[in-house]
Structure formats: structure tokens, C-alpha cells
Design a protein around this motif. Sequence first.
Motif, PDB file in Angstrom:
ATOM      1  N   PHE A 255       0.916  -1.110   0.084  1.00  0.00           N
ATOM      2  CA  PHE A 255       0.025   0.171  -0.039  1.00  0.00           C
ATOM      3  C   PHE A 255       0.765   1.159   0.088  1.00  0.00           C
ATOM      4  N   PHE A 256       2.046   1.110   0.750  1.00  0.00           N
ATOM      5  CA  PHE A 256       3.022   2.332   0.854  1.00  0.00           C
ATOM      6  C   PHE A 256       3.865   2.409  -0.223  1.00  0.00           C
ATOM      7  N   ARG A 257       3.826   1.453  -1.339  1.00  0.00           N
ATOM      8  CA  ARG A 257       4.611   1.268  -2.501  1.00  0.00           C
ATOM      9  C   ARG A 257       6.072   0.978  -2.195  1.00  0.00           C
ATOM     10  N   VAL A 258       6.212   0.088  -1.204  1.00  0.00           N
ATOM     11  CA  VAL A 258       7.450  -0.429  -0.473  1.00  0.00           C
ATOM     12  C   VAL A 258       7.570  -1.842  -0.325  1.00  0.00           C
ATOM     13  N   ASN A 259       8.482  -2.555  -0.206  1.00  0.00           N
ATOM     14  CA  ASN A 259       8.610  -4.168   0.009  1.00  0.00           C
ATOM     15  C   ASN A 259       8.855  -4.426   1.356  1.00  0.00           C
ATOM     16  N   THR A 260       8.677  -3.465   2.584  1.00  0.00           N
ATOM     17  CA  THR A 260       8.991  -3.859   3.730  1.00  0.00           C
ATOM     18  C   THR A 260       8.190  -4.906   4.247  1.00  0.00           C
ATOM     19  N   PRO A 261       8.795  -6.063   4.786  1.00  0.00           N
ATOM     20  CA  PRO A 261       8.003  -7.076   4.941  1.00  0.00           C
ATOM     21  C   PRO A 261       7.138  -7.058   6.272  1.00  0.00           C
ATOM     22  N   ILE A 262       5.955  -7.726   6.463  1.00  0.00           N
ATOM     23  CA  ILE A 262       5.290  -8.008   7.708  1.00  0.00           C
ATOM     24  C   ILE A 262       5.494  -9.290   8.216  1.00  0.00           C
ATOM     25  N   THR A 263       6.349  -9.408   9.429  1.00  0.00           N
ATOM     26  CA  THR A 263       6.884 -10.750   9.675  1.00  0.00           C
ATOM     27  C   THR A 263       6.581 -11.195  11.101  1.00  0.00           C
ATOM     28  N   GLY A 264       5.653 -10.249  11.895  1.00  0.00           N
ATOM     29  CA  GLY A 264       5.393 -10.798  13.108  1.00  0.00           C
ATOM     30  C   GLY A 264       3.756 -10.503  13.211  1.00  0.00           C
ATOM     31  N   VAL A 265       3.150 -11.282  13.728  1.00  0.00           N
ATOM     32  CA  VAL A 265       1.753 -10.904  13.843  1.00  0.00           C
ATOM     33  C   VAL A 265       1.287 -11.782  15.197  1.00  0.00           C
ATOM     34  N   ALA A 266       0.572 -10.947  16.243  1.00  0.00           N
ATOM     35  CA  ALA A 266       0.076 -11.783  17.377  1.00  0.00           C
ATOM     36  C   ALA A 266      -1.185 -10.912  17.955  1.00  0.00           C
ATOM     37  N   GLY A 267      -2.140 -11.508  18.525  1.00  0.00           N
ATOM     38  CA  GLY A 267      -3.280 -11.156  19.208  1.00  0.00           C
ATOM     39  C   GLY A 267      -2.613 -10.186  20.390  1.00  0.00           C
ATOM     40  N   ASP A 268      -3.340  -9.181  20.726  1.00  0.00           N
ATOM     41  CA  ASP A 268      -2.546  -8.141  21.790  1.00  0.00           C
ATOM     42  C   ASP A 268      -1.985  -8.983  23.093  1.00  0.00           C
ATOM     43  N   GLN A 269      -2.945  -9.776  23.749  1.00  0.00           N
ATOM     44  CA  GLN A 269      -2.487 -10.425  24.826  1.00  0.00           C
ATOM     45  C   GLN A 269      -1.424 -11.371  25.014  1.00  0.00           C
ATOM     46  N   GLN A 270      -1.308 -12.281  23.795  1.00  0.00           N
ATOM     47  CA  GLN A 270      -0.204 -12.933  23.619  1.00  0.00           C
ATOM     48  C   GLN A 270       0.943 -12.142  23.201  1.00  0.00           C
ATOM     49  N   ALA A 271       0.978 -10.977  22.786  1.00  0.00           N
ATOM     50  CA  ALA A 271       2.036 -10.196  22.310  1.00  0.00           C
ATOM     51  C   ALA A 271       2.841  -9.611  23.448  1.00  0.00           C
ATOM     52  N   SER A 272       1.460  -9.094  24.588  1.00  0.00           N
ATOM     53  CA  SER A 272       2.123  -8.634  25.817  1.00  0.00           C
ATOM     54  C   SER A 272       2.963  -9.719  26.436  1.00  0.00           C
ATOM     55  N   LEU A 273       2.517 -10.979  26.537  1.00  0.00           N
ATOM     56  CA  LEU A 273       3.057 -12.403  27.153  1.00  0.00           C
ATOM     57  C   LEU A 273       4.619 -12.279  26.695  1.00  0.00           C
ATOM     58  N   PHE A 274       4.611 -12.065  25.210  1.00  0.00           N
ATOM     59  CA  PHE A 274       5.967 -12.359  24.699  1.00  0.00           C
ATOM     60  C   PHE A 274       6.649 -11.028  25.016  1.00  0.00           C
ATOM     61  N   GLY A 275       6.022  -9.941  25.103  1.00  0.00           N
ATOM     62  CA  GLY A 275       6.933  -8.659  25.187  1.00  0.00           C
ATOM     63  C   GLY A 275       7.512  -8.542  26.588  1.00  0.00           C
ATOM     64  N   HIS A 276       6.794  -9.309  27.664  1.00  0.00           N
ATOM     65  CA  HIS A 276       7.323  -9.322  28.999  1.00  0.00           C
ATOM     66  C   HIS A 276       8.277 -10.465  29.194  1.00  0.00           C
ATOM     67  N   ALA A 277       8.804 -11.002  28.138  1.00  0.00           N
ATOM     68  CA  ALA A 277       9.699 -11.984  28.033  1.00  0.00           C
ATOM     69  C   ALA A 277       9.408 -13.295  28.830  1.00  0.00           C
ATOM     70  N   CYS A 278       8.180 -13.576  28.945  1.00  0.00           N
ATOM     71  CA  CYS A 278       7.557 -14.695  29.478  1.00  0.00           C
ATOM     72  C   CYS A 278       7.801 -16.066  28.615  1.00  0.00           C
ATOM     73  N   PHE A 279       9.079 -16.354  28.444  1.00  0.00           N
ATOM     74  CA  PHE A 279       9.101 -17.450  27.454  1.00  0.00           C
ATOM     75  C   PHE A 279       9.363 -18.867  27.996  1.00  0.00           C
ATOM     76  N   LYS A 280       9.401 -19.032  29.486  1.00  0.00           N
ATOM     77  CA  LYS A 280       9.533 -19.997  30.140  1.00  0.00           C
ATOM     78  C   LYS A 280       8.002 -20.657  30.653  1.00  0.00           C
ATOM     79  N   LYS A 281       8.000 -21.857  30.746  1.00  0.00           N
ATOM     80  CA  LYS A 281       6.700 -22.504  31.408  1.00  0.00           C
ATOM     81  C   LYS A 281       6.526 -21.963  32.698  1.00  0.00           C
ATOM     82  N   GLY A 282       5.335 -21.358  33.224  1.00  0.00           N
ATOM     83  CA  GLY A 282       5.013 -20.828  34.545  1.00  0.00           C
ATOM     84  C   GLY A 282       5.258 -19.515  34.774  1.00  0.00           C
ATOM     85  N   GLU A 283       5.764 -18.684  33.602  1.00  0.00           N
ATOM     86  CA  GLU A 283       5.717 -17.185  33.876  1.00  0.00           C
ATOM     87  C   GLU A 283       4.603 -16.586  33.506  1.00  0.00           C
ATOM     88  N   TYR A 284       3.999 -15.538  33.955  1.00  0.00           N
ATOM     89  CA  TYR A 284       2.713 -14.927  33.684  1.00  0.00           C
ATOM     90  C   TYR A 284       2.733 -13.490  33.686  1.00  0.00           C
TER      91      TYR A 284
END
Length: 493
Positions: free
Chosen positions: A225-254
Motif C-alpha cells: 500500500f505504501f509502495r514499498v517492499n517492507t515485510p510484515i513478519t510478526g503477528v499476534a493478538g494483543d494479549q499473547q504479544a504482551s506475554l511475549f513482550g514481557h519475555a515470559c518465554f518459560k513455562k510458569g511465567e505470567y
Amino acid sequence: MKKYILSIDQGTTSSRAILFNKSAHMVAIAQKEIPLIYPKAGYVEVDALKIWLSVIDVINELLVKSNSTFDDIDCIGITNQRETTVLFDKSGMPLSNAIVWQSRQSLEICEERRDKEQLIYEKTGLRLNPYFSASKIRYLLDHIENGQARAKKGEILFGTIDTWLIYKLSNGESFVTDVSNASRTLLYNIHNNEWDDELLKLFNIPKIMLPRVQASSGYFAKAKFFRVNTPITGVAGDQQASLFGHACFKKGEYKNTYGTGCFMLLNTGNEIVNSKNGLLSTVAWKIGDEVTYALEGSVFVGGAAVSWLRDQLKIIKTPDETESKANLARNDNELYFVPAFVGLGTPYWDDDVRGAIFGLTRDSSQLEIIKATLESIAYQCYEVIKTMEDEINFELGDLKVDGGASKNNYILQFQSDLLNATLKKPSCVEVTALGVAYLAGLATGYFKNLDEILKLHSYEKIITPKMDEATRIHKIKGWKSAIKAAISFKEGK
């Protein structure tokens, strides 16, 4: 390597565009409010075109503010309000208002399928509730002229907001979603990670109208749309993105997000935990071939209760003033506010309960009502977190927090006191946008791996409990009595 990652954070009431650099620091931000539409009591809608136009506006504003161009941007991540449902044609035009996740207008459609509730839960990890997308799709197809016939011909497409934005950004070339958003539709089997034919038949939804499902980190489209080839390479629902943004990568982190509603997510690793107490099982994210799952608890009315003080009661002008006013309130005037404006979420899942204030006396004032409103947010979150602990059979550790209402120190201190636990607030307040920036950057090599991300993560504030045990027990007992009374009132009507 280019300088930045562009995160698009499309929320319930606003759209934001944010640039992050290699240090995971926020370089610039642009935001635009979006008006919601309330056709009837319990109905919440939004003009999907206004969402799209707001995203264009904030991207352009961001580039101007930061003196940047797309040549400076490595990749794009998109995070979005989940469950909100858009039906559109192949030209990219919406066929009606979008139905927002909060809306209850498809409740009757859910009730007609109540006998299939257990089947739905076993396949999706979700409750049969108008909160999720399937009944919203059915409602819209029933109200669009020739909706069902057109959908069967492939003329009508369904998307959550991520799908809608990617379709528009790619000029209609990419019709996709990620696993985290797909898992919120009531149509996606989280065990085999596919659209489920039996559930599609249950809601009479043609499979042809559903987007292709991909991993959360990987190539989705180019921003043509912006006449560029910049790729979209990450998508997540807001709450899952928040979990990832908090670096809750291990089981049991919340984490807990204090927004319009409040959402607690607990990383359960590669295990789907089937809740007996009203929690949801959901896909957190997928990277490569590895799927990570989460337990989720929902509070329908969090920061929305503070908006009610401002917009309906008109006893505050801005949410910011509630903290100082709560601190001025009397401690010997105990009010309990149950803000069940649209029912109760976890662990009750009761759509029929309504709000109530208990404990009013002649000397109760605006200050006490404000204090009770802030405390109601923490009480509801307390119940969800304790339910999580019961499900997994061990005590959870530090709670990571974010969201607009997490700016309120009264709420955070009261939450720490109720839980008798430490709260950690990250240095980056836009943690949802940061999470999807991480996912996008992992796909392009902008971030090498999870270890690099962990080293970048830092905290702005640590909150520790101060309340004595007797007071804590007394307050929790009072809250449980208030909830019980609100439910009893509904049953007695």
C-alpha cells in the motif's frame, strides 16, 4: 541491518504506531483515537474503515516525527484487539460495522448451541460465549443481504483485525492470520492447529471465507500500500504479544495487562492445560514448528470502570486523578464495587450478573467510590490469578504488569497486597507493541534469538506487598461476599 522495527498496535479504542531500535527502546510513537459505536444496550461496534484510516495516519505521523522513511525500517509487526470481527469483500471494503470483542449482540446464537459447549471447549480451549468470533460471524452473515450465499461463493471474507490490516496493507494480495488470533475464533482446533470442520458446520460458516493460518513469527506480506517492499513478519493478538513482550518465554511465567479489560496469561509451554474453573486454554505463539500454549483469565471490566466514573458518573475529569483521590478516601468506610456491566468473566463466566456497590453509608463520598472502583480491578485480577494457581498446583512467582491502568500506583500496590506477591513493571510501557516487534525481528534476524531479547529486558518499577495478613484476609472475604450478593440479586429477579 536497517535501523528500526515498526510495530502497529491496533487496540479497542485507538491505533498506535511505534518504532523500536536494536536495543528494544521505543524511538517514537504516534496514536489516534477511534470512536466506538453503541447501537443498542450491550452492542459494541466499530467502523473498520476508520480503523484502517487510523493506521495509515499513525504510520505517516510516526515517520514524520522520527524523520524516517521505510528505507530505515527492517520489518513490520502487527498486534491487535482480538476476536473483533470484520466481514469484507475481495475489493477490501467492509460489508458492515465490525463487531467488537466486548459486544454481546450474538448471545442468542451462542445459547442456541449450548448443548455443544463441552465439544467446543475440548477442541478450542474456549467457552461458548459471544466474546469470541464465531457467533459474531454468524450474526453478520444473518444480517448482510444474501450473506450466506455470498460467503459460500467466496465473495465474503472474514478477518480479525490483523487479517483485515494485512489484506489492506498488501493491496489484497495476502489473506492470512496467525495462530494466536485464529485460536480466539471458536473455529480453530488448538490440538491439531487447523480450522475445524465440525465447528464450522456447527456455526454454518463456509471454510472458504477463513484466512490461511501461519506461525506468529515469519513472512506474512509486503506493505505494498505504501509502495514499498517492507515485510510484515510478526503477528499476534494483543494479549499473547504482551506475554511475549514481557519475555515470559518459560513455562510458569505470567503477566497481567490492565487495560479496558484485564487479561492474565500464563505460559504453559507445549502443554494444553484444561481448566476446571473457567480459565481458557489458548495458543500463545508459534515460532518455526514449535507451538507455545497459555492459560488465560479474563476480567471484562478493568479500566472501563474508571471510564464509567468519568463518562457516566462524571466524578472525575481524567483517569490520572483517581490515584490521589483514592489515597484521600477514608479507610473506615469499606465499599465493594462489583463492576459487572457486561457480566462476569473468569472464574464465573456469567453473562447475566450486573454491577453493584455494597457497603454504602451516609458518609460515603465520591472518594470512597473512586477507591472502591480501583480496588475492584485488583480484586477481579486476584480471583483470576488464584484460580490459575489452583489449576497448575503451584504458587506463581512475580507478576509482570502492563497496560494503561498499570500507571496507577494505587492499583498496583493494592494488587501486590492482595496477592502478597511482587509486581514487576517493565521499562517499556508499550509492551504489547514490543512483543510483536520481537516476533517480527526474530523472523528477519534483527534479533538473533530469545537469549538476546532476555538480555535487553529491564524493569522500571518493582512493587512489594505492605498489607498485614489479617487485613488482607478481611478484605478478600468482603469481596467474595459482594460477588455472592451480586449473583444472588440476579438469581432473585
